[in-house]
Design a protein around this motif. Sequence first.
Motif, PDB file in Angstrom:
ATOM      1  N   LYS A  25      68.346   7.695  13.698  1.00 12.16           N
ATOM      2  CA  LYS A  25      68.387   6.154  13.502  1.00 12.16           C
ATOM      3  C   LYS A  25      68.185   5.643  15.011  1.00 12.16           C
ATOM      4  O   LYS A  25      67.277   4.349  14.395  1.00 12.16           O
ATOM      5  CB  LYS A  25      68.674   6.062  11.932  1.00 12.16           C
ATOM      6  CG  LYS A  25      68.183   6.853  10.795  1.00 12.16           C
ATOM      7  CD  LYS A  25      69.367   6.112   9.295  1.00 12.16           C
ATOM      8  CE  LYS A  25      68.118   6.203   8.467  1.00 12.16           C
ATOM      9  NZ  LYS A  25      69.009   6.401   7.354  1.00 12.16           N
ATOM     10  N   GLU A  26      69.068   5.328  15.715  1.00 10.26           N
ATOM     11  CA  GLU A  26      69.326   4.417  16.786  1.00 10.26           C
ATOM     12  C   GLU A  26      67.639   4.350  17.392  1.00 10.26           C
ATOM     13  O   GLU A  26      68.640   3.793  18.331  1.00 10.26           O
ATOM     14  CB  GLU A  26      70.493   5.153  17.313  1.00 10.26           C
ATOM     15  CG  GLU A  26      69.991   6.805  18.106  1.00 10.26           C
ATOM     16  CD  GLU A  26      71.412   7.648  18.139  1.00 10.26           C
ATOM     17  OE1 GLU A  26      71.610   7.871  19.409  1.00 10.26           O
ATOM     18  OE2 GLU A  26      72.085   7.772  17.101  1.00 10.26           O
ATOM     19  N   ASN A  27      67.123   5.647  17.305  1.00  6.55           N
ATOM     20  CA  ASN A  27      65.763   5.028  18.259  1.00  6.55           C
ATOM     21  C   ASN A  27      64.594   4.501  17.642  1.00  6.55           C
ATOM     22  O   ASN A  27      63.352   5.114  17.216  1.00  6.55           O
ATOM     23  CB  ASN A  27      66.045   6.204  18.350  1.00  6.55           C
ATOM     24  CG  ASN A  27      66.138   7.410  19.668  1.00  6.55           C
ATOM     25  OD1 ASN A  27      67.115   6.555  19.954  1.00  6.55           O
ATOM     26  ND2 ASN A  27      66.612   8.799  19.466  1.00  6.55           N
ATOM     27  N   SER A  72      71.434  11.244   9.592  1.00  5.76           N
ATOM     28  CA  SER A  72      71.504   9.923  10.454  1.00  5.76           C
ATOM     29  C   SER A  72      69.719  10.027  11.481  1.00  5.76           C
ATOM     30  O   SER A  72      69.135   9.905  12.493  1.00  5.76           O
ATOM     31  CB  SER A  72      72.013  10.631  11.508  1.00  5.76           C
ATOM     32  OG  SER A  72      72.990  10.671  10.822  1.00  5.76           O
TER      33      SER A  72
END
Length: 369
Positions: free
Chosen positions: A117-119, A157
């Motif tokens: 999710k951070e990307n 995630s």
Amino acid sequence: MFSYWELKNWFTHVDYTIVGSGIVGLHCALTLRENFPNAKILVLEKGILPQGASTKNAGFACFGSISEIIHDLKNHSEEEVVQLIHKRVTGLELLRNRLGDTTLDFKGYGGYELFLKENKLFYEECMDQIPLVNALLKPLFKSEVFQKKENYFHFNSVFQSLIFNPFEGQIDTGNMMQALLKEAVINDILILNQQQVTSFSDLNDKVEVVTNEISFFTQKLFFATNGFAAQLTKNELQPARAQVLITKPIENLHLKGTFHLDEGYYYFRNIGNRVLFGGGRNLDFEGETTTELTQTKIIQDQLELLLKTVILPNTSHEIEHRWSGIMGVGKQKKPIVKQLSNNVYCGVRLGGMGVAIGSLVGKELAELV
């Protein structure tokens, strides 16, 4: 000191010597045997077993995840990328035709790419590029290669949509190498282990080969040592270590397939009811540009963390074993298959795609003669 018999049978009147008994070296040897039925063919291997990546890889029968293809399109022309994928597909066909899917334990479960999710921007870029990449590959596969699938594996995630590729599979690389070694022996190819080539001299009409044990002459010399080849062949390639771990068997494991994460820098799959997980080279590119077959804390800790928090978030598991393999990489993805001098040749820089492209590189290497 070698006896008369040993020198006569193994080291005299040698036509072709191949350095490296992995997937490239043995396909080279077997192709040479097909082309030259009466030749004396010798394979030299520095390890007890093939020492590079052939028996140490993850057994992905793949040709590139969508993020890898998008990355390649930024650094190569569309034509070059399609040619490269075509070579990987051809190489896999060669391998499967030579050994058979039963021997390889080939499973066509398909491949998936998941995105943390951070990307978010990277995830959106890959999703947006699916139609473009599919259009590019349609002439090759005659159908859509990449499609969206829901995350029914309960990964944590990550974005709910995964990118699925039905043309990807998995093999047992231990079975693969045992079968290739068996074929080599049946075809009267001599294999000597724990022979490390330290130097060689092309004398125009023959090549002198020096190992840790002996010096002898051969008509032609082939290097098929991939990540270990830089020093002796002076080619533009670097070793790249890949660290791997495998779990103990997990009851009711829900994973089936091959999986790519973070531009392919991480990869995992099921082997029966175990999970094999490898990668993390991007955490320390400098440290992983090595031929040392060891593991590091920074990468092993991250593999364990991702396994626990992303891949198997609600499943208890234990690590059973860890190992490393050495790939050969460079600025260009295209393998180096070329003549180095009058009687010396090399087939190296497989770019982490050895299972896919190794058979073809070995065949092309033999056909340089």
